[in-house]
Enzyme design. Structure first.
Site, PDB file in Angstrom:
ATOM      1  N   ALA A   5       0.841  -1.184   0.000  1.00  0.00           N
ATOM      2  CA  ALA A   5       0.000   0.000   0.000  1.00  0.00           C
ATOM      3  C   ALA A   5       0.882   1.241   0.000  1.00  0.00           C
ATOM      4  CB  ALA A   5      -0.926  -0.007   1.211  1.00  0.00           C
ATOM      5  N   LYS A  28      -6.543   3.159  -3.448  1.00  0.00           N
ATOM      6  CA  LYS A  28      -6.629   3.131  -1.987  1.00  0.00           C
ATOM      7  C   LYS A  28      -7.043   4.514  -1.491  1.00  0.00           C
ATOM      8  CE  LYS A  28      -3.764   3.047   2.148  1.00  0.00           C
ATOM      9  NZ  LYS A  28      -2.391   2.999   2.681  1.00  0.00           N
ATOM     10  N   LEU A  43      15.221   0.177   1.997  1.00  0.00           N
ATOM     11  CA  LEU A  43      15.523  -0.673   3.151  1.00  0.00           C
ATOM     12  C   LEU A  43      16.967  -0.571   3.593  1.00  0.00           C
ATOM     13  CD1 LEU A  43      13.545  -3.895   2.135  1.00  0.00           C
ATOM     14  CD2 LEU A  43      12.783  -1.977   3.549  1.00  0.00           C
ATOM     15  N   TYR A  91      -2.551  17.257  10.812  1.00  0.00           N
ATOM     16  CA  TYR A  91      -3.220  17.123  12.103  1.00  0.00           C
ATOM     17  C   TYR A  91      -4.533  16.354  11.969  1.00  0.00           C
ATOM     18  CZ  TYR A  91      -6.422  20.947  10.796  1.00  0.00           C
ATOM     19  OH  TYR A  91      -7.379  21.723  10.173  1.00  0.00           O
TER      20      TYR A  91
END
Length: 522
Positions: A52, A80, A337, A447
């Protein structure tokens, strides 16, 4: 490295390597004449477990000049619009719970109305805030597209993709068109007298030299950790989930494609459920200090039930949780990574790759010493990782679950990273605001996102809005009118399964998919 790099060698392919190489080729490759080379191992045909993203990827794809329909077709992609969190707020034995973290930004007026509703209704369902603040929650539940086919006005959204296909898709577009690809395994890294990397040597004996090296070698950190010995800072004291088991799941006949990610909390972690165009990617993220591999597979089987694929073999993924103390060291930049990893609860993996490349372009050393460039880059990347860590950790420490050792350990009173403990203490008396977001490192999450998560956890009790609002009866009338407006807005959208933007041109949708059978969602 004292002068502008004229050549870049990206070590490693996949999503990180090809996204870095492609973006560098599209920017400094074109504007500065920098040559971009990528070295990677042979393609071994792995199927991605599903990944995702957040809405930043839409901007990146556009900047690379890739039409959305071509991109989605190439990565088995789907839309999504949110994350649905299940069983996070409390032990499911006390009653199942869920709430949404939608991408669309609610207006301040709608936020005030929704928070005032929580003040008047302290026992409201945990999904009440997100359902009132934006119509996107209703769009998710109604399986709707983010906008109509003939309009770009609609909800903010992101994608579900096969990350391995994403790397291959970028290779198909940029290999030989800005990026030179070399196939081989890096067996040795040579450093010069000044300490910089001067070459990598492949198993074939081929020597590859560059001015700047981009380490996309995954968790190994072949250059940044192996050759340059940059210290690695672990996040496991805060985020103990360090392993995942994942499996590819075909759609059942008539099963709809959900336009959101599902995250379901478990005894020692959580399960992701990502709907791609032609299949689901499902995985169990867990803490090896609290759960064995066999228990993790058992939990995944229990979650999938009859959806467990016949003959399916789950794949384990060991995760190095943390980041390097410096992601740009000498003439090497670690991206993906190799630079760091935070569990994918809020889908930030590709975002951190995008940030790594964007910041590198922003601090590109066009002339003179690069110490200041390295300092600026490392500061921004540290902020980006640290904000993600704090936001993800907030999901755990605000949970009411105490039904296992994992949940008791992760929610125990202890020092929290950064200013998270101060923010949470402040938010016992006020709602997160724009001013809080400005003080947070990185600020990829507005926020509104903090309010959505905390409201879903039942964090806010008896906090009135500081702004003038109607009395309770007036607020109910206002919210009834707003609900009717939300329903009208969502009702005008096409169904997710019928939306051309998510599956345009797909020829490989399986017959078991509702797309192939012509079925449409309500």
């Amino acid at each position: 490295m004292q002068q502008e790099p004229r050549s870049v060698l990206v070590v490693g392919g996949g999503t990180a390597g090809w996204l870095a190489a492609s973006y560098l080729a599209a920017t400094v490759g074109k504007t500065r004449g920098v040559t971009i080379t990528l070295v990677e191992s042979p393609d071994i045909g792995v199927i991605g477990v599903g990944e995702a993203t957040i809405p930043t990827l839409r901007r990146t794809i556009s900047e690379l000049g890739i039409p959305e329909d071509e991109f989605l077709k190439g990565v088995n992609g789907a839309v999504k619009q949110a994350i649905r969190f299940q069983d996070w707020a409390r032990d499911p034995a006390q009653g199942r719970t869920h709430f949404y973290h939608p991408f669309h930004k609610a207006s301040e007026a709608d936020i005030h109305a929704a928070t005032q509703y929580l003040y008047f209704n302290p026992d409201a369902p945990l999904d009440a805030y997100a359902s009132l603040a934006t119509a996107q929650t209703l769009a998710c539940e109604s399986n709707k597209a983010p906008h109509a086919d003939d309009s770009k006005q609609g909800f903010i959204y992101a994608y579900h993709i096969d990350a391995i296909l994403f790397g291959r898709f970028l290779r198909s577009r940029f290999e030989g068109k800005g990026v030179t690809r070399v196939e081989g395994e890096v067996r040795q890294v040579s450093r010069g007298a000044d300490g910089d990397i001067e070459a990598v040597i492949l198993g074939s004996g081929q020597r590859l030299e560059a001015d700047l090296y981009v380490d996309c070698s995954g968790f190994r950190g072949l250059l940044i950790n192996g050759a340059l010995d940059v210290p690695f800072q672990s996040f496991r004291d805060w985020l103990p989930c360090d392993r995942a088991v994942a499996i590819s799941v075909p759609y059942l006949p008539g099963e709809r494609i959900r336009p959101y990610t599902v995250s379901t909390a478990q005894k020692a972690g959580w399960i992701w459920d990502i709907n791609l165009a032609s299949r689901r990617g499902v995985g169990h993220v867990f803490s090896t200090a609290h759960m064995s591999d066999d228990q993790a597979v058992e939990g995944l089987r229990a979650y999938l039930g009859r959806s467990w694929p016949q003959g399916g073999e789950p794949r384990f993924i060991q995760m190095r949780v943390g980041r390097n103390q410096r992601l740009w060291e000498r003439n090497c930049v670690a991206i993906g990574l190799a630079g760091g990893f935070v569990e994918p609860l809020e889908s930030t993996g590709i975002y951190l790759i995008e940030s790594g490349v964007r910041y590198l372009i922003d601090y590109w050393p066009t002339s003179g010493p690069s110490e200041a460039a390295r300092w600026g880059y490392n500061r921004l990347m540290a902020d980006a990782y640290d904000e993600v860590v704090q936001f993800v950790l907030m999901h755990y420490v605000t949970s009411g679950r105490r039904d296992s050792d994992f949940w008791r350990d992760i929610t125990r009173p202890r020092p929290l990273p950064g200013d998270l403990h101060l923010h949470l203490e402040a938010w016992r008396h006020k709602y997160p605001s724009l001013y809080d977001a400005k003080s947070m490192s990185g600020s990829v999450f507005g926020y509104e996102s903090y309010i959505a998560i905390l409201a879903g956890m039942g964090w806010f009790k008896g906090i009135p809005s500081p702004f003038v609002m109607p009395d309770e009866a007036g607020l109910r009338r206002h919210l009834l009118q707003r609900r009717l407006a939300l329903e009208a807005q969502v009702g005008s959208l096409p169904s997710r399964n019928g939306w051309q933007g998510s599956t345009a041109g797909r020829a490989d949708v399986p017959r078991s998919s509702p797309l192939a059978s012509g079925q449409r969602s309500p």
